[in-house]
Design an enzyme around this catalytic site. Structure first.
Site, mmCIF file in Angstrom:
data_model
loop_
_atom_site.group_PDB
_atom_site.id
_atom_site.type_symbol
_atom_site.label_atom_id
_atom_site.label_comp_id
_atom_site.label_asym_id
_atom_site.label_seq_id
_atom_site.Cartn_x
_atom_site.Cartn_y
_atom_site.Cartn_z
ATOM 1 N N ASN A 81 0.904 -1.248 -0.121
ATOM 2 C CA ASN A 81 -0.193 -0.085 0.116
ATOM 3 C C ASN A 81 0.844 1.277 -0.002
ATOM 4 O O ASN A 81 1.728 1.283 0.836
ATOM 5 C CB ASN A 81 -0.722 -0.138 1.203
ATOM 6 C CG ASN A 81 -2.049 0.849 1.162
ATOM 7 O OD1 ASN A 81 -2.206 1.460 0.233
ATOM 8 N ND2 ASN A 81 -2.912 0.871 2.293
ATOM 9 N N ARG A 138 0.410 -11.313 13.251
ATOM 10 C CA ARG A 138 -0.489 -11.030 12.097
ATOM 11 C C ARG A 138 0.186 -10.716 10.712
ATOM 12 O O ARG A 138 -0.423 -10.452 9.758
ATOM 13 C CB ARG A 138 -0.999 -9.442 12.499
ATOM 14 C CG ARG A 138 -2.093 -9.290 13.611
ATOM 15 C CD ARG A 138 -2.648 -8.359 13.836
ATOM 16 N NE ARG A 138 -2.861 -7.091 12.971
ATOM 17 C CZ ARG A 138 -3.871 -7.404 11.926
ATOM 18 N NH1 ARG A 138 -4.616 -8.389 12.063
ATOM 19 N NH2 ARG A 138 -4.341 -6.321 11.099
ATOM 20 N N GLU A 172 -4.038 -4.739 19.381
ATOM 21 C CA GLU A 172 -3.127 -4.656 18.429
ATOM 22 C C GLU A 172 -2.116 -3.527 18.312
ATOM 23 O O GLU A 172 -2.435 -2.414 18.610
ATOM 24 C CB GLU A 172 -3.672 -4.809 17.270
ATOM 25 C CG GLU A 172 -3.023 -4.792 15.987
ATOM 26 C CD GLU A 172 -3.820 -4.449 14.468
ATOM 27 O OE1 GLU A 172 -5.123 -4.842 14.566
ATOM 28 O OE2 GLU A 172 -3.250 -4.485 13.507
ATOM 29 N N ASP A 231 -6.441 -3.222 1.265
ATOM 30 C CA ASP A 231 -5.351 -3.011 0.645
ATOM 31 C C ASP A 231 -4.650 -4.249 0.244
ATOM 32 O O ASP A 231 -3.743 -4.165 -0.618
ATOM 33 C CB ASP A 231 -4.246 -1.963 1.243
ATOM 34 C CG ASP A 231 -3.904 -2.086 2.412
ATOM 35 O OD1 ASP A 231 -4.604 -1.631 3.792
ATOM 36 O OD2 ASP A 231 -2.971 -2.843 2.620
ATOM 37 N N HIS A 286 -3.438 -10.283 8.884
ATOM 38 C CA HIS A 286 -3.739 -8.906 8.210
ATOM 39 C C HIS A 286 -4.799 -9.182 7.422
ATOM 40 O O HIS A 286 -4.285 -9.938 6.535
ATOM 41 C CB HIS A 286 -2.446 -8.268 7.933
ATOM 42 C CG HIS A 286 -2.459 -6.856 7.554
ATOM 43 N ND1 HIS A 286 -1.672 -6.031 6.717
ATOM 44 C CD2 HIS A 286 -3.553 -5.875 7.814
ATOM 45 C CE1 HIS A 286 -1.966 -4.827 6.576
ATOM 46 N NE2 HIS A 286 -3.427 -4.616 7.040
ATOM 47 N N HIS A 335 -14.396 -4.299 10.888
ATOM 48 C CA HIS A 335 -14.107 -3.159 11.655
ATOM 49 C C HIS A 335 -15.509 -2.279 11.807
ATOM 50 O O HIS A 335 -16.346 -2.228 10.869
ATOM 51 C CB HIS A 335 -13.191 -2.012 10.698
ATOM 52 C CG HIS A 335 -12.004 -2.858 10.199
ATOM 53 N ND1 HIS A 335 -10.953 -2.135 9.359
ATOM 54 C CD2 HIS A 335 -11.348 -4.061 10.808
ATOM 55 C CE1 HIS A 335 -10.049 -2.828 9.123
ATOM 56 N NE2 HIS A 335 -10.360 -3.877 10.051
ATOM 57 N N TRP A 355 2.634 6.056 12.972
ATOM 58 C CA TRP A 355 1.349 5.990 12.425
ATOM 59 C C TRP A 355 0.811 4.544 12.274
ATOM 60 O O TRP A 355 1.587 3.699 12.242
ATOM 61 C CB TRP A 355 1.235 6.446 11.113
ATOM 62 C CG TRP A 355 -0.088 6.565 10.475
ATOM 63 C CD1 TRP A 355 -1.220 7.373 10.833
ATOM 64 C CD2 TRP A 355 -0.666 5.517 9.637
ATOM 65 N NE1 TRP A 355 -2.452 7.121 10.385
ATOM 66 C CE2 TRP A 355 -2.003 5.961 9.440
ATOM 67 C CE3 TRP A 355 -0.378 4.596 8.720
ATOM 68 C CZ2 TRP A 355 -3.040 5.332 8.716
ATOM 69 C CZ3 TRP A 355 -1.183 3.876 7.936
ATOM 70 C CH2 TRP A 355 -2.498 4.201 7.973
ATOM 71 N N GLU A 360 -8.369 -11.187 9.845
ATOM 72 C CA GLU A 360 -9.046 -10.188 9.693
ATOM 73 C C GLU A 360 -9.829 -9.899 8.385
ATOM 74 O O GLU A 360 -9.582 -10.337 7.297
ATOM 75 C CB GLU A 360 -7.986 -8.979 9.563
ATOM 76 C CG GLU A 360 -8.726 -7.436 9.331
ATOM 77 C CD GLU A 360 -7.458 -6.447 9.414
ATOM 78 O OE1 GLU A 360 -6.318 -6.739 9.125
ATOM 79 O OE2 GLU A 360 -7.929 -5.122 9.607
ATOM 80 N N ARG A 420 -13.329 -5.209 15.305
ATOM 81 C CA ARG A 420 -12.296 -4.347 15.682
ATOM 82 C C ARG A 420 -13.225 -3.026 15.866
ATOM 83 O O ARG A 420 -13.723 -2.223 15.255
ATOM 84 C CB ARG A 420 -11.364 -4.152 14.741
ATOM 85 C CG ARG A 420 -9.995 -3.186 15.345
ATOM 86 C CD ARG A 420 -9.057 -2.887 14.215
ATOM 87 N NE ARG A 420 -9.566 -1.825 13.569
ATOM 88 C CZ ARG A 420 -8.812 -1.278 12.382
ATOM 89 N NH1 ARG A 420 -7.741 -1.750 12.398
ATOM 90 N NH2 ARG A 420 -9.376 -0.209 11.693
ATOM 91 N N ASP A 452 -7.018 -1.516 17.973
ATOM 92 C CA ASP A 452 -5.687 -1.485 17.211
ATOM 93 C C ASP A 452 -5.065 -0.096 17.654
ATOM 94 O O ASP A 452 -5.672 0.879 17.291
ATOM 95 C CB ASP A 452 -5.960 -1.354 15.409
ATOM 96 C CG ASP A 452 -4.509 -1.293 14.858
ATOM 97 O OD1 ASP A 452 -3.571 -1.077 15.445
ATOM 98 O OD2 ASP A 452 -4.613 -1.472 13.558
HETATM 99 O O1 KDG Z 1 -1.812 -0.411 4.622
HETATM 100 C C1 KDG Z 1 -1.935 -0.327 5.935
HETATM 101 C C2 KDG Z 1 -3.187 -0.687 6.152
HETATM 102 O O2 KDG Z 1 -3.503 -1.980 5.854
HETATM 103 C C3 KDG Z 1 -3.225 -0.736 7.893
HETATM 104 O O3 KDG Z 1 -3.085 0.501 8.339
HETATM 105 C C4 KDG Z 1 -4.498 -1.439 8.463
HETATM 106 O O4 KDG Z 1 -3.688 -1.105 10.694
HETATM 107 C C5 KDG Z 1 -4.221 -1.849 9.879
HETATM 108 C C6 KDG Z 1 -5.223 -2.867 10.058
HETATM 109 O O5 KDG Z 1 -5.048 -3.595 11.175
HETATM 110 O O6 KDG Z 1 -5.993 -3.617 9.246
HETATM 111 MG MG MG Z 2 -3.485 -3.047 12.342
#
Ligand code: KDG
Ligand code: MG
Length: 402
Positions: free
Chosen positions: A39, A283, A236, A316, A312, A124, A402, A339, A149, A210
């Site tokens: 991504n 993950r 997470e 994306d 994960h 989510h 981030w 997820e 989540r 998260d």
């Molecule tokens: O490309 C990065 C995202 O997939 C990520 O930020 C998503 O943290 C994420 C998650 O737990 O799905």
């Molecule tokens: Mg995450």
């Protein structure tokens, strides 16, 4: 003469968001499909593939998956890293797809057969404030999800991870990184209030959260302790994991279950976390860590330490990765949870898949291979769009995790 690879290419398309797809063709007329999406850095992986490694595959025997993996990993001299390992994953998954198609079997059969019939998944729910977030959780529960989540806006912060701005969807293209803002003390005050109410309203749901790498180990320990009464399925990424030993502090101070690893790309990123049992779930998924061949090694190491998978699965990662992950999940003995975030509507014009989400679970298909197809002519209708992940700053302008 044994089978040979006759063509290999990486194609970038953007049906709602960017995906990098590897197509490998063989002399016997089979085609394997792999995902190589990273991504915000898609073109770097596409160039790594098209300019550097795919030409090396022509004429090779596609059944020699392990040898090709070693050739691309050891042979590169420059090991690991997200671009390299995502490119290798794209090739690896396409080769497993070919092998399973040649055998006439769904991929999970080649891996060792089914350990389970369906995979628990989480989706989510987010909202600008607690009330909106509760409404979003309720909607997911109504749709049949058993695990959600939960992310909420924090009073005093304008824009944070996992919470859509009004009128925006996760798939809106951003031609420059959006800048979120952050204040750890506001967050640490708000998160327990959110989960106290969420647990009271949804006593039977699995709740996940998260923290997106933003805390120090001591702050993460405080957060973990404050969330313990609300029985989270997991917390997470409370801290960045470049330093694996920093997780010891978190682990020693709280019993909240932990998950980590979506940004990892090799077994070496997780070795200490696994062997010291510093996490409960890993993950790291197929597309970013060298494909089925390498993630199988990671999962096997996890199994020795009672750590379970929690791949994960944001959108994306293309439908190809989800297909491969579900065959993997069908087999892997130490499966935990997967997820799930639905793909943009247009993705279905480019990819076809036989996996499905119903009753709060994901189900792999039974077609030979990983069950995901790719329509190159349709992909050409959706050219690449430059797009970035967000960044995050403290109130004083300092760039933050981030
Ligand atoms: O490309 C990065 C995202 O997939 C990520 O930020 C998503 O943290 C994420 C998650 O737990 O799905
Ligand atoms: Mg995450």
């Amino acid at each position: 003469m044994s089978n040979r690879i006759t063509a290999a290419r990486a194609i970038v398309c953007s049906p709602g968001r960017n995906y990098v797809t590897v197509v490998i063709e063989t002399a016997e007329g089979l085609a394997g499909i792999g995902d190589a999406t990273l991504n915000g850095r898609e073109l770097a992986v596409a160039s790594y593939l098209n300019d550097h490694i795919l030409p090396l595959l022509i004429g090779r025997d596609p059944s020699r998956i392990e040898d090709i993996w070693q050739y691309l990993y050891r042979g590169a001299y420059w090991r690991r890293g997200p671009v390299t390992m995502t490119a290798i994953a794209g090739v690896d998954v396409a080769l497993w797809d070919i092998k399973a198609k040649a055998a006439g079997m769904p991929l999970y059969q080649l891996l060792g057969g089914a350990s389970r019939e369906r995979m628990l998944c989480y989706t989510h729910a987010d909202g600008a404030d607690i009330d909106e977030t509760l409404a979003a959780i309720e909607e997911k529960q109504r749709q049949g999800f058993a695990a959600v989540r939960v992310q909420s806006g924090v009073p005093g912060l304008d824009r944070i991870y996992g919470v859509h701005a009004p009128g925006e969807t996760a798939d809106d293209p951003h031609t420059a990184p959006i800048e979120g803002d952050w204040d750890t003390s506001f967050y640490l005050r708000h998160a327990p209030m959110l989960f106290e109410v969420a647990r009271e309203c949804f006593p039977d749901l699995h709740l996940l959260h998260d923290a997106h790498h933003r805390l120090t180990p001591n702050e993460a320990a405080q957060l973990g302790r404050s969330l313990e009464p609300y029985r989270l399925f997991w917390l997470e990424d409370p801290v960045p994991a470049e330093s694996q030993e920093s997780w010891r502090r978190v682990r020693q101070m709280t019993t909240v279950p932990l998950a980590v690893g979506e940004v990892f790309n090799s077994i070496w990123d997780a070795q200490q976390l696994i062997t010291e049992r510093l996490t409960d779930y890993l993950r790291t998924t197929i597309v970013h860590a060298g494909g089925v061949t390498h993630v199988r090694r990671i999962a096997d190491l996890c199994a020795l330490y009672q750590i379970r998978t929690g791949f994960h699965g944001a959108n994306d990662l293309s439908p190809v990765t989800m297909g491969a992950a579900l065959h993997f999940g069908r087999w892997v003995p130490n499966f935990g949870i997967q997820e799930y975030a639905s793909h943009p509507r247009q993705a279905a014009e480019v990819f076809g898949w036989d996996w499905a989400c119903r009753d709060g679970h994901l189900h792999s298909g039974e077609a030979a291979g990983h069950g995901v197809s790719f329509d190159e002519a349709a992909a050409a209708r959706f050219p690449y769009q430059r797009r970035y992940l967000d960044v995050n700053r403290l109130k004083d302008g300092t760039l933050w995790d981030w």
